[in-house]
Motif scaffolding. Structure first.
Motif, PDB file in Angstrom:
ATOM      1  N   GLU A  11      27.583  42.526  39.209  1.00  0.00           N
ATOM      2  CA  GLU A  11      26.152  42.306  39.402  1.00  0.00           C
ATOM      3  C   GLU A  11      25.624  41.389  38.302  1.00  0.00           C
ATOM      4  OE1 GLU A  11      24.736  43.307  42.017  1.00  0.00           O
ATOM      5  OE2 GLU A  11      26.257  44.724  42.756  1.00  0.00           O
ATOM      6  N   LYS A  12      24.461  40.798  38.540  1.00  0.00           N
ATOM      7  CA  LYS A  12      23.887  39.856  37.583  1.00  0.00           C
ATOM      8  C   LYS A  12      23.629  40.495  36.220  1.00  0.00           C
ATOM      9  CE  LYS A  12      21.701  36.739  40.915  1.00  0.00           C
ATOM     10  NZ  LYS A  12      20.428  36.138  41.391  1.00  0.00           N
ATOM     11  N   THR A  13      23.343  41.779  36.214  1.00  0.00           N
ATOM     12  CA  THR A  13      23.024  42.471  34.960  1.00  0.00           C
ATOM     13  C   THR A  13      24.268  43.023  34.261  1.00  0.00           C
ATOM     14  OG1 THR A  13      22.650  44.520  36.207  1.00  0.00           O
ATOM     15  CG2 THR A  13      20.731  43.112  35.768  1.00  0.00           C
ATOM     16  N   GLU A  14      25.446  42.822  34.880  1.00  0.00           N
ATOM     17  CA  GLU A  14      26.671  43.401  34.336  1.00  0.00           C
ATOM     18  C   GLU A  14      27.515  42.348  33.615  1.00  0.00           C
ATOM     19  OE1 GLU A  14      27.828  47.074  37.248  1.00  0.00           O
ATOM     20  OE2 GLU A  14      28.148  45.053  38.061  1.00  0.00           O
ATOM     21  N   SER A  15      28.333  42.804  32.681  1.00  0.00           N
ATOM     22  CA  SER A  15      29.232  41.921  31.945  1.00  0.00           C
ATOM     23  C   SER A  15      30.512  41.698  32.741  1.00  0.00           C
ATOM     24  CB  SER A  15      29.573  42.531  30.582  1.00  0.00           C
ATOM     25  OG  SER A  15      30.713  41.906  30.021  1.00  0.00           O
ATOM     26  N   PHE A  16      30.862  40.423  32.915  1.00  0.00           N
ATOM     27  CA  PHE A  16      32.104  40.103  33.608  1.00  0.00           C
ATOM     28  C   PHE A  16      33.294  40.737  32.903  1.00  0.00           C
ATOM     29  CE2 PHE A  16      35.829  37.275  33.307  1.00  0.00           C
ATOM     30  CZ  PHE A  16      36.316  37.393  34.594  1.00  0.00           C
ATOM     31  N   TYR A  17      33.322  40.679  31.588  1.00  0.00           N
ATOM     32  CA  TYR A  17      34.483  41.163  30.839  1.00  0.00           C
ATOM     33  C   TYR A  17      34.621  42.676  30.918  1.00  0.00           C
ATOM     34  CZ  TYR A  17      34.577  36.404  29.149  1.00  0.00           C
ATOM     35  OH  TYR A  17      34.638  35.042  29.094  1.00  0.00           O
ATOM     36  N   TRP A  23      38.575  46.856  36.087  1.00  0.00           N
ATOM     37  CA  TRP A  23      39.445  46.554  37.228  1.00  0.00           C
ATOM     38  C   TRP A  23      40.908  46.515  36.807  1.00  0.00           C
ATOM     39  CZ3 TRP A  23      42.362  42.033  38.647  1.00  0.00           C
ATOM     40  CH2 TRP A  23      42.846  42.071  39.953  1.00  0.00           C
ATOM     41  N   ILE A  24      41.183  45.897  35.654  1.00  0.00           N
ATOM     42  CA  ILE A  24      42.559  45.848  35.150  1.00  0.00           C
ATOM     43  C   ILE A  24      43.100  47.264  34.973  1.00  0.00           C
ATOM     44  CG2 ILE A  24      43.970  45.295  33.111  1.00  0.00           C
ATOM     45  CD1 ILE A  24      43.487  42.849  34.777  1.00  0.00           C
ATOM     46  N   GLY A  25      42.265  48.160  34.460  1.00  0.00           N
ATOM     47  CA  GLY A  25      42.683  49.548  34.319  1.00  0.00           C
ATOM     48  C   GLY A  25      43.035  50.168  35.664  1.00  0.00           C
ATOM     49  N   ASP A  26      42.184  49.938  36.665  1.00  0.00           N
ATOM     50  CA  ASP A  26      42.458  50.469  38.008  1.00  0.00           C
ATOM     51  C   ASP A  26      43.761  49.896  38.574  1.00  0.00           C
ATOM     52  OD1 ASP A  26      40.119  51.908  37.944  1.00  0.00           O
ATOM     53  OD2 ASP A  26      38.946  50.406  39.049  1.00  0.00           O
ATOM     54  N   VAL A  27      43.979  48.600  38.325  1.00  0.00           N
ATOM     55  CA  VAL A  27      45.172  47.943  38.848  1.00  0.00           C
ATOM     56  C   VAL A  27      46.435  48.586  38.285  1.00  0.00           C
ATOM     57  CG1 VAL A  27      46.532  45.804  38.759  1.00  0.00           C
ATOM     58  CG2 VAL A  27      44.109  45.717  39.386  1.00  0.00           C
ATOM     59  N   PHE A  28      46.481  48.776  36.973  1.00  0.00           N
ATOM     60  CA  PHE A  28      47.721  49.253  36.352  1.00  0.00           C
ATOM     61  C   PHE A  28      47.896  50.771  36.421  1.00  0.00           C
ATOM     62  CE2 PHE A  28      47.576  45.019  34.384  1.00  0.00           C
ATOM     63  CZ  PHE A  28      48.881  44.615  34.649  1.00  0.00           C
ATOM     64  N   TYR A  29      46.803  51.488  36.483  1.00  0.00           N
ATOM     65  CA  TYR A  29      46.930  52.948  36.525  1.00  0.00           C
ATOM     66  C   TYR A  29      46.994  53.497  37.947  1.00  0.00           C
ATOM     67  CZ  TYR A  29      46.095  53.175  31.503  1.00  0.00           C
ATOM     68  OH  TYR A  29      46.197  53.033  30.136  1.00  0.00           O
ATOM     69  N   ASP A  30      46.413  52.760  38.905  1.00  0.00           N
ATOM     70  CA  ASP A  30      46.339  53.291  40.272  1.00  0.00           C
ATOM     71  C   ASP A  30      46.939  52.357  41.329  1.00  0.00           C
ATOM     72  OD1 ASP A  30      44.973  55.645  39.464  1.00  0.00           O
ATOM     73  OD2 ASP A  30      43.102  54.502  39.355  1.00  0.00           O
ATOM     74  N   LEU A  31      46.377  51.144  41.460  1.00  0.00           N
ATOM     75  CA  LEU A  31      46.697  50.286  42.597  1.00  0.00           C
ATOM     76  C   LEU A  31      48.158  49.840  42.629  1.00  0.00           C
ATOM     77  CD1 LEU A  31      43.445  48.092  42.638  1.00  0.00           C
ATOM     78  CD2 LEU A  31      43.982  50.103  44.025  1.00  0.00           C
ATOM     79  N   LEU A  32      48.671  49.349  41.517  1.00  0.00           N
ATOM     80  CA  LEU A  32      50.065  48.892  41.516  1.00  0.00           C
ATOM     81  C   LEU A  32      51.062  50.044  41.636  1.00  0.00           C
ATOM     82  CD1 LEU A  32      50.095  45.887  38.993  1.00  0.00           C
ATOM     83  CD2 LEU A  32      49.917  45.853  41.484  1.00  0.00           C
ATOM     84  N   PRO A  33      50.871  51.167  40.930  1.00  0.00           N
ATOM     85  CA  PRO A  33      51.792  52.298  41.136  1.00  0.00           C
ATOM     86  C   PRO A  33      51.815  52.791  42.584  1.00  0.00           C
ATOM     87  CG  PRO A  33      50.569  52.604  39.102  1.00  0.00           C
ATOM     88  CD  PRO A  33      49.951  51.430  39.793  1.00  0.00           C
TER      89      PRO A  33
END
Length: 643
Positions: A11-17, A23-33
């Motif tokens: 969102e416009k009010t949120e930090s991209f980083y 998202w990186i956390g979700d990818v490595f802890y959930d999505l890729l496993p």
């Protein structure tokens, strides 16, 4: 590209980083496993270290051992950052043989697309040598002893190439990979080379190279090229702009140097000056066809004659080096006198062409091409004559004779032209530090401010790898080859053979004919990625190579044995001789580190996943010193088992 096309919502009010980190956390802890990926703690640590480099737009040296999954990490960051900045990321691989590895059907990009439901716009930017030259193909077809295979190449061309029909859409053609049946020797007869004048070629706008260059520049996510191509882009960027051309690569959001420890060599190579006898003669002969003054005509004739005298003397004062195409130059007085005469004539010709340009008797564009080439030759000859901070050598292939001059140090140029850009640069390799310090690499490349980290390999080498180190009499190649053939038949293929020199590979190829039970593919027999694909998909096959010490990623039964024919010490060519001359301990500071680095990379081809297992065979010569033997054995992750 809009932010809505991110793999996560911002969102416009949120930090991209912050959202990227989540998202990186979700990818490595959930999505890729969940998709069957084997995630490691070292990989997750690396992922969050790269976030800092992206956020602060820094250079980061990411030293990650074999099996940490570093490619997947930098791909995820490069992709997201490209979409955030609306500019593609550039991933530069060690050489042209490796850039196909990332985009192969079983590669990391395809795996990520499937696991994360992504559609990644990735395009390859290959060097000119990787493309078909239509003019050379025509020449082959017109030859009375032309090989039928060249007619097959011609018949495979899109219709718009030879016919007067418009091109309705981009149709890729002309890539070396498109002609896997051609040997390297056949490809040299129809592939681009430095004698081609692409600027004035009438087929330029139907050329596969030109069309593909327009294609990859439009990538929205990732462009993959070699180190050499990236550095050529850097060194030619301003001159191409002056000529009204686009740079070879578009502006990048970030740059990843895979196998980044090799970048210095690519930087030096890109900065080289090449004086080729045939190119100079061709350009000047074409210039004589114009209505130039008689004085200019005589100067051109004298320059062509003196060029022949210089190269004749050059070829008589050089020494061939085993294992290298570079010939050492003996700087004798007779040679230097001929060089000075040629330099004086080229300087005189440059002055004459100033007058010719004012008379408008020479095509303006053609004159510009000649003037720029003469300026380069003049500068390179001045370096050669004065012997100023340059490394010079001679190459001779068929009818082409070339003087090459390379700068010794690239530190200042890299600092100004590359690392002054306000973007993240990621160096990724298993070998970046020297005794746990990154200062040596940073200084050699002109990097003043950087981040760094090291993560070790997670693999259980003790249980999964066996190392064997048989010894042989020095120069007894036959005994070595008998050993390899016996072992290859015993293990039933599934083996990578690594050679230090082309001569070694050719020797083994001749000797092994008819002696192996399983199919063997030799580098040079066909396009390299085609050979790699065959090797990977045929579990009982063998692949023999000089260049695949790095970057080759083939897990499973297709690669369960690595044979290292000889220790990969650097050649005694002018480049390494120059490095040796700059230190009082050449063997310890130049030869040994280079060899050990190559050995670590070669050994690393064996174990690529937790389930992999196999054998490494290192074929020693008995006369290697105890220090060399000890150093090599110490880099092995397991004890040698010769029982």
């Amino acid at each position: 590209m809009q932010q809505s096309q991110m793999p996560f919502t911002v969102e416009k009010t949120e930090s991209f980083y912050e959202k990227l980190g989540d998202w990186i956390g979700d990818v490595f802890y959930d999505l890729l496993p969940e998709s069957g990926f084997d995630i490691r703690d070292e990989q997750i640590y690396m992922a969050f270290q790269l976030e800092n480099a992206m956020k602060d737009r820094k250079v980061v040296f990411a030293e990650a051992g074999v099996g940490t999954g570093k490619t997947i990490v930098y791909l995820l960051y490069a992709l997201c950052y490209a979409r955030y900045r609306h500019q593609p990321a550039i991933i530069a691989c060690a050489d042209e043989t490796l850039i196909e590895q990332l985009v192969k059907p079983e590669g990391d990009i395809a795996k990520l697309e499937k696991a994360l439901n992504l559609n990644i716009d990735v395009r390859l930017a290959k060097s000119r040598e990787q493309y078909l030259c239509l003019n050379k193909l025509d020449k082959q077809l017109a030859s009375i002893d032309s090989d039928d295979i060249f007619m097959e190449v011609h018949e495979s061309l899109p219709s718009f190439v030879e016919e007067s029909v418009s091109m309705k859409k981009f149709t890729p053609y002309g890539d070396r990979k498109s002609y896997p049946e051609l040997t390297d020797e056949q490809w040299e007869q129809v592939g681009w080379d430095s004698l081609q004048d692409c600027f004035t070629c009438e087929k330029r706008h139907r050329c596969g190279q030109t069309l593909h260059r327009d294609h990859y520049r439009q990538s929205t996510d990732i462009i993959i090229c070699s180190h050499d191509f990236y550095m050529e882009h850097i060194w030619t960027k301003e001159s191409r702009k002056r000529e009204g051309q686009l740079p070879l690569l578009p502006e990048a959001s970030s740059v990843v140097f895979d196998e980044g420890h090799l970048l210095e060599y690519a930087a030096q190579k890109a900065l080289t000056y090449r004086l080729t006898e045939q190119i100079l003669e061709s350009l000047l002969t074409r210039l004589m066809a114009n209505d130039v003054r008689e004085k200019t005509l005589h100067t051109i004739e004298d320059t062509i004659y003196q060029s022949e005298m210089f190269f004749r003397q050059l070829s008589q004062t050089t020494e061939k080096i085993a294992g290298s195409e570079k010939q050492m130059i003996k700087r004798e007085k007779a040679l230097m006198d001929e060089a000075k005469k040629l330099f004086a004539l080229i300087s005189q010709l440059e002055e004459e062409l100033v007058f010719e340009s004012e008379m408008y008797v020479i095509n303006e564009y053609e004159l510009k091409v000649v003037e720029e080439y003469l300026e380069q030759i003049s500068y390179s000859l001045s370096l050669f004559i004065k012997d100023q901070s340059g490394i010079a050598w001679f190459e001779e292939e068929k009818e082409e004779r070339t003087l090459i001059i390379m700068p010794r140090l690239v530190e200042e140029i890299m600092r100004e032209e590359v690392f002054s850009q306000d973007i993240p640069f990621i160096f990724s390799s298993a070998t970046l530090s020297e005794e746990q310090s990154f200062n040596y690499m940073a200084k050699s490349l002109g990097v003043d401010d950087f981040l760094s980290f090291t993560v070790d390999s997670p693999f259980d080498y003790e249980n999964n790898m066996t190392a064997l180190a048989p010894f042989f009499k020095p120069g007894d190649h036959r005994q070595k080859m008998d050993y390899m053939i016996a072992q290859l038949n015993k293990v039933q293929g599934g083996s990578l053979l690594l050679f230090s020199k082309k001569e070694e590979l050719a020797l083994f190829k001749d000797y092994a004919e008819g002696k192996l039970t399983y199919p063997i593919y030799f580098e040079g027999e066909a396009e390299i990625s085609t050979l790699v694909s065959k090797f990977q998909n045929e579990e009982q096959s063998i692949l023999a190579s000089v260049h695949l010490w790095e970057g080759l990623d083939i897990p499973g039964a297709s690669l369960e044995n690595v044979f290292i024919f000889s220790l990969p010490f650097p050649p005694n060519d002018p480049v390494f001789q120059s490095k040796r001359e700059q230190t009082s301990h050449a063997f310890e500071e130049v030869d040994m580190p280079y060899m050990l680095l190559r050995m670590r990379q070669g050994i690393g081809r064996l174990i690529r996943t937790n389930d992999d297992h196999g054998n490494v065979h290192i074929l020693f010569d008995e006369n290697h010193s105890e220090e060399v033997k000890e150093k090599v054995l110490n880099i092995l992750p397991v004890m040698v088992n010769n029982g």
